[in-house]
Design an enzyme around this catalytic site. Structure first.
Site, PDB file in Angstrom:
ATOM      1  N   LYS A  35       0.914  -1.316   0.010  1.00 35.71           N
ATOM      2  CA  LYS A  35       0.011  -0.008   0.118  1.00 35.71           C
ATOM      3  C   LYS A  35       0.918   1.235  -0.005  1.00 35.71           C
ATOM      4  CE  LYS A  35      -1.953   2.638   3.185  1.00 35.71           C
ATOM      5  NZ  LYS A  35      -1.622   3.846   2.429  1.00 35.71           N
TER       6      LYS A  35
ATOM      7  N   GLU B 293       9.240  -0.041  11.399  1.00 38.38           N
ATOM      8  CA  GLU B 293      10.564   0.916  11.092  1.00 38.38           C
ATOM      9  C   GLU B 293       9.718   2.195  11.474  1.00 38.38           C
ATOM     10  OE1 GLU B 293      13.458   0.307  10.944  1.00 38.38           O
ATOM     11  OE2 GLU B 293      13.486  -1.844  10.277  1.00 38.38           O
TER      12      GLU B 293
ATOM     13  N   CYS C  36      13.520   9.512   8.701  1.00 35.32           N
ATOM     14  CA  CYS C  36      13.235   9.057  10.185  1.00 35.32           C
ATOM     15  C   CYS C  36      14.671   9.123  10.729  1.00 35.32           C
ATOM     16  CB  CYS C  36      12.937   7.634   9.971  1.00 35.32           C
ATOM     17  SG  CYS C  36      13.978   6.447   8.553  1.00 35.32           S
TER      18      CYS C  36
ATOM     19  N   GLU D 223       8.825  14.450  17.453  1.00 35.92           N
ATOM     20  CA  GLU D 223       9.443  14.500  16.102  1.00 35.92           C
ATOM     21  C   GLU D 223       8.648  15.364  15.244  1.00 35.92           C
ATOM     22  OE1 GLU D 223       8.362  10.976  13.684  1.00 35.92           O
ATOM     23  OE2 GLU D 223      10.402  10.926  12.774  1.00 35.92           O
TER      24      GLU D 223
HETATM   25  P1  NAD Z   1       2.013   7.564   9.012  1.00 36.48           P
HETATM   26  O1  NAD Z   1       2.292   6.663  10.056  1.00 36.48           O
HETATM   27  O2  NAD Z   1       0.823   8.494   9.286  1.00 36.48           O
HETATM   28  O3  NAD Z   1       1.571   6.698   7.827  1.00 36.48           O
HETATM   29  C1  NAD Z   1       2.370   5.677   7.199  1.00 36.48           C
HETATM   30  C2  NAD Z   1       1.578   4.710   6.506  1.00 36.48           C
HETATM   31  O4  NAD Z   1       0.591   4.172   7.110  1.00 36.48           O
HETATM   32  C3  NAD Z   1       0.566   5.408   5.142  1.00 36.48           C
HETATM   33  O5  NAD Z   1       0.615   4.623   3.995  1.00 36.48           O
HETATM   34  C4  NAD Z   1      -0.664   5.411   6.080  1.00 36.48           C
HETATM   35  O6  NAD Z   1      -1.681   5.356   4.836  1.00 36.48           O
HETATM   36  C5  NAD Z   1      -0.767   4.121   6.726  1.00 36.48           C
HETATM   37  N1  NAD Z   1      -1.592   4.107   7.588  1.00 36.48           N
HETATM   38  C6  NAD Z   1      -2.274   5.081   8.485  1.00 36.48           C
HETATM   39  N2  NAD Z   1      -3.162   4.509   9.317  1.00 36.48           N
HETATM   40  C7  NAD Z   1      -3.262   3.403   9.157  1.00 36.48           C
HETATM   41  C8  NAD Z   1      -3.777   2.305   9.816  1.00 36.48           C
HETATM   42  N3  NAD Z   1      -4.724   2.396  10.784  1.00 36.48           N
HETATM   43  N4  NAD Z   1      -3.539   0.841   9.538  1.00 36.48           N
HETATM   44  C9  NAD Z   1      -2.581   0.927   8.340  1.00 36.48           C
HETATM   45  N5  NAD Z   1      -1.867   1.546   7.760  1.00 36.48           N
HETATM   46  C10 NAD Z   1      -2.154   2.883   8.090  1.00 36.48           C
HETATM   47  O7  NAD Z   1       3.258   8.152   8.625  1.00 36.48           O
HETATM   48  P2  NAD Z   1       3.679   9.533   7.820  1.00 36.48           P
HETATM   49  O8  NAD Z   1       3.176  10.608   8.575  1.00 36.48           O
HETATM   50  O9  NAD Z   1       3.052   9.137   6.413  1.00 36.48           O
HETATM   51  O10 NAD Z   1       5.259   9.382   7.805  1.00 36.48           O
HETATM   52  C11 NAD Z   1       5.991   9.867   8.655  1.00 36.48           C
HETATM   53  C12 NAD Z   1       6.365   8.989   9.707  1.00 36.48           C
HETATM   54  O11 NAD Z   1       7.134   7.701   9.231  1.00 36.48           O
HETATM   55  C13 NAD Z   1       7.385   9.249  10.790  1.00 36.48           C
HETATM   56  O12 NAD Z   1       6.949   9.007  12.228  1.00 36.48           O
HETATM   57  C14 NAD Z   1       8.935   8.834  10.418  1.00 36.48           C
HETATM   58  O13 NAD Z   1       9.779   8.898  11.169  1.00 36.48           O
HETATM   59  C15 NAD Z   1       8.545   7.642   9.802  1.00 36.48           C
HETATM   60  N6  NAD Z   1       9.490   7.016   9.036  1.00 36.48           N
HETATM   61  C16 NAD Z   1      10.165   5.968   9.459  1.00 36.48           C
HETATM   62  C17 NAD Z   1      11.212   5.511   8.687  1.00 36.48           C
HETATM   63  C18 NAD Z   1      12.283   4.353   9.253  1.00 36.48           C
HETATM   64  O14 NAD Z   1      12.758   3.614   8.305  1.00 36.48           O
HETATM   65  N7  NAD Z   1      12.262   3.975  10.512  1.00 36.48           N
HETATM   66  C19 NAD Z   1      11.484   5.766   7.463  1.00 36.48           C
HETATM   67  C20 NAD Z   1      10.838   6.910   6.951  1.00 36.48           C
HETATM   68  C21 NAD Z   1       9.704   7.551   7.689  1.00 36.48           C
END
Ligand code: NAD
Length: 487
Positions: free
Chosen positions: A173, A247, A281, A379
């Site tokens: 997704k 992650e 991240c 963050e």
């Molecule tokens: P998010 O958690 O809001 O969304 C991430 C994904 O999860 C999206 O595709 C979203 O549609 C999906 N999602 C949302 N609610 C869901 C649910 N209830 N069930 C299943 N999927 C769901 O994150 P974001 O705001 O898009 O991205 C930023 C975050 O990602 C930050 O916290 C960042 O640090 C983290 N990040 C981590 C890494 C790593 O490798 N550790 C890398 C990049 C980003």
């Protein structure tokens, strides 16, 4: 207007409904994306399950899987400029970074192509003379992969690569914010010649993610995103009992001692928090600097931060582009204002720029007057640095570890023995010494605490997509002895 299609069971489809995608550099709608319905999610999982069980994929040798992954990597390299441009257009990530990152994306697939026929079981020296016992390492099943908007091609490569190398099938997704690069990636994947259904690519928001991750046929969820979403996913896994790798984000410290090479440390700090417009991240968003060099360090850092070229993400000269969403921009403003109200001193930046798009400038906050300021624990996912000074090694460790996250950390010192003590003491999944923000397919990547669990990259990641089967083979022709006693 450009429109994109989802990829289910080897077919490209418009989807029953579509949503608008905004260009972060202007805030204007530029493309239409397919929103996966519940039935689309179910069809995608069914097609992944059929491919997983079907003889074409399940019966393929690991070496042949590796060759397909190698072909995919070559196709990614051939289409690199196009993929990089799409990622820049849809997410605002600067072209300088997307064009460099796409080369790593191909390298990650190459690494897992080579690893496919080295994922192996073991023979056990069992304590029974008439038995041969060995372990088969088998693919775990259908994988749901969920990625956030930043670096989607990269963050999906670290999931799809090891999952397919291990023999799993995947429903990915893409993020609802900027899914274009992943939907286009599906077209390149199709050309590589994998059996239908091995990879399915859909998009949509939380509801689509929730339907996918709680699906009864999903065996493993590989998630990158924020901790709040991770909690939803873990709760959902109470239904399907899927294993998870998470992650998540970080509030990573970059610790600079007074013997450090200052120019290198300043450059690492610029890279750590301002590269990718802070949407990383592993952002080194807390500078922990020795009090003796704090003023000199901040003077040089501020000079460099103020010289950063802010511009259109598609321009090669741009060093900081827009944030991906207006939400991220509002978050940066809110947290900066809250921290200043709590006593943090704004050294530079902090104000929304007078231009279209979701821009926020490089911002530095001195938190020595406000050690409880919100910017030290939250963050931003934007170009905002919080600074705290320390007097000695013990205090540096205490400040560095004063976080619920534990993803990355950086350390600048020329003192080798101190570096070793610090490496042991820092609670984080990655320690970069005299460098920052380096990655490789060979090195595992991941954190603990609120930064999640499981590893991506390296051999460890591929093992996460396997399960062990113990096989017992009796070598004696004699009748089985006492059947009422366990052997
Ligand atoms: P998010 O958690 O809001 O969304 C991430 C994904 O999860 C999206 O595709 C979203 O549609 C999906 N999602 C949302 N609610 C869901 C649910 N209830 N069930 C299943 N999927 C769901 O994150 P974001 O705001 O898009 O991205 C930023 C975050 O990602 C930050 O916290 C960042 O640090 C983290 N990040 C981590 C890494 C790593 O490798 N550790 C890398 C990049 C980003």
């Amino acid at each position: 207007m450009k429109s994109f299609q989802q990829y289910i069971g080897g077919d490209f489809e418009d989807g029953e409904t579509q949503f608008d995608s905004l260009d972060p550099a202007t805030g204007a709608v530029w493309a239409r994306m397919p929103e996966a319905s519940v039935s689309d999610v179910n069809r995608a999982v069914d097609s992944a399950e059929q491919a997983f069980l079907g003889s074409e994929w399940a019966g393929m040798t690991a070496t042949a899987r590796g060759k397909l992954l190698m072909r995919l990597a070559d196709l990614i390299s051939q289409n690199a400029p196009h993929l990089a441009e799409l990622e820049t257009r849809d997410t605002g990530k600067i072209i300088r970074e997307t064009s460099a990152q796409i080369a790593y994306v191909a390298d990650y697939y190459r690494y897992y192509a080579g690893l496919a026929d080295k994922i192996q079981g073991a023979h056990l020296p069992i304590d029974k003379p008439d038995m041969e016992v060995w372990l088969r390492r088998e693919p775990i099943g259908v994988v749901a992969a969920i990625v956030p908007w930043n670096s989607q091609l990269f963050l999906s490569a670290v999931k799809i690569g090891p999952a397919l190398a291990a023999g799993c099938t995947v429903v990915l997704k893409a993020s609802e914010d900027g899914p274009a690069p992943m939907l286009e990636f599906a077209r390149i994947f199709e050309q590589a010649g994998f059996p239908k259904g091995v990879l399915n690519v859909i998009t949509g928001g939380p509801a689509v993610g929730a339907t996918l991750t709680s699906h009864a046929k999903v065996a493993h969820v590989a998630f990158t995103g924020g901790p709040e979403t991770a909690r939803h996913i873990v709760r959902n896994s109470a239904d399907n009992l899927a294993s998870t790798s998470l992650e998540l984000g970080g509030k990573s410290p970059l610790i600079v001692f007074d013997d450090a090479d200052l120019e290198s440390a300043v450059n690492a700090q610029i890279s750590g928090v301002f590269a990718a417009t802070g949407q990383s991240c592993v952002s080194g968003s807390r500078l922990v600097v020795h009090a003796r060099i704090k003023d000199a360090f901040l003077a040089r850092l501020t000079e460099k931060a103020e010289a950063i070229v802010i511009g259109a993400p598609g321009d090669m000269a741009t060093e900081i582009g827009p944030l991906c969403t207006v939400r991220q921009q509002e978050n940066s403003v809110r947290l900066t204002e809250q921290s200043v109200a709590q006593g943090a001193r704004l050294i530079t930046g902090g104000q929304i720029l007078e231009r279209d798009g979701f821009y926020f400038p490089p911002t530095i906050l001195d938190c020595d007057p406000a050690p409880e300021a919100a910017c030290l624990s939250n963050e931003f996912f934007g170009p905002v640095l919080s600074v705290v000074s320390f007097q000695d090694e013990g205090e540096a460790i205490e400040i560095a570890n004063n976080t619920q996250f534990g993803l990355a950390s950086g350390l600048f010192t020329r003192d080798l023995t101190r570096a070793h003590r610090m490496i042991r003491a820092i609670r984080a999944g990655i320690v970069w010494v005299n460098t920052y923000r380096a990655v490789s397919p060979i090195a595992p990547f991941g954190g603990h605490g609120l930064s999640g669990h499981g590893r991506e990259g390296g051999i460890e990641a591929a093992l996460d997509y396997t399960k062990i089967k113990s096989v017992w083979l009796r070598t004696s022709d004699a009748p089985i002895p006492d059947p009422f006693v366990m052997r």
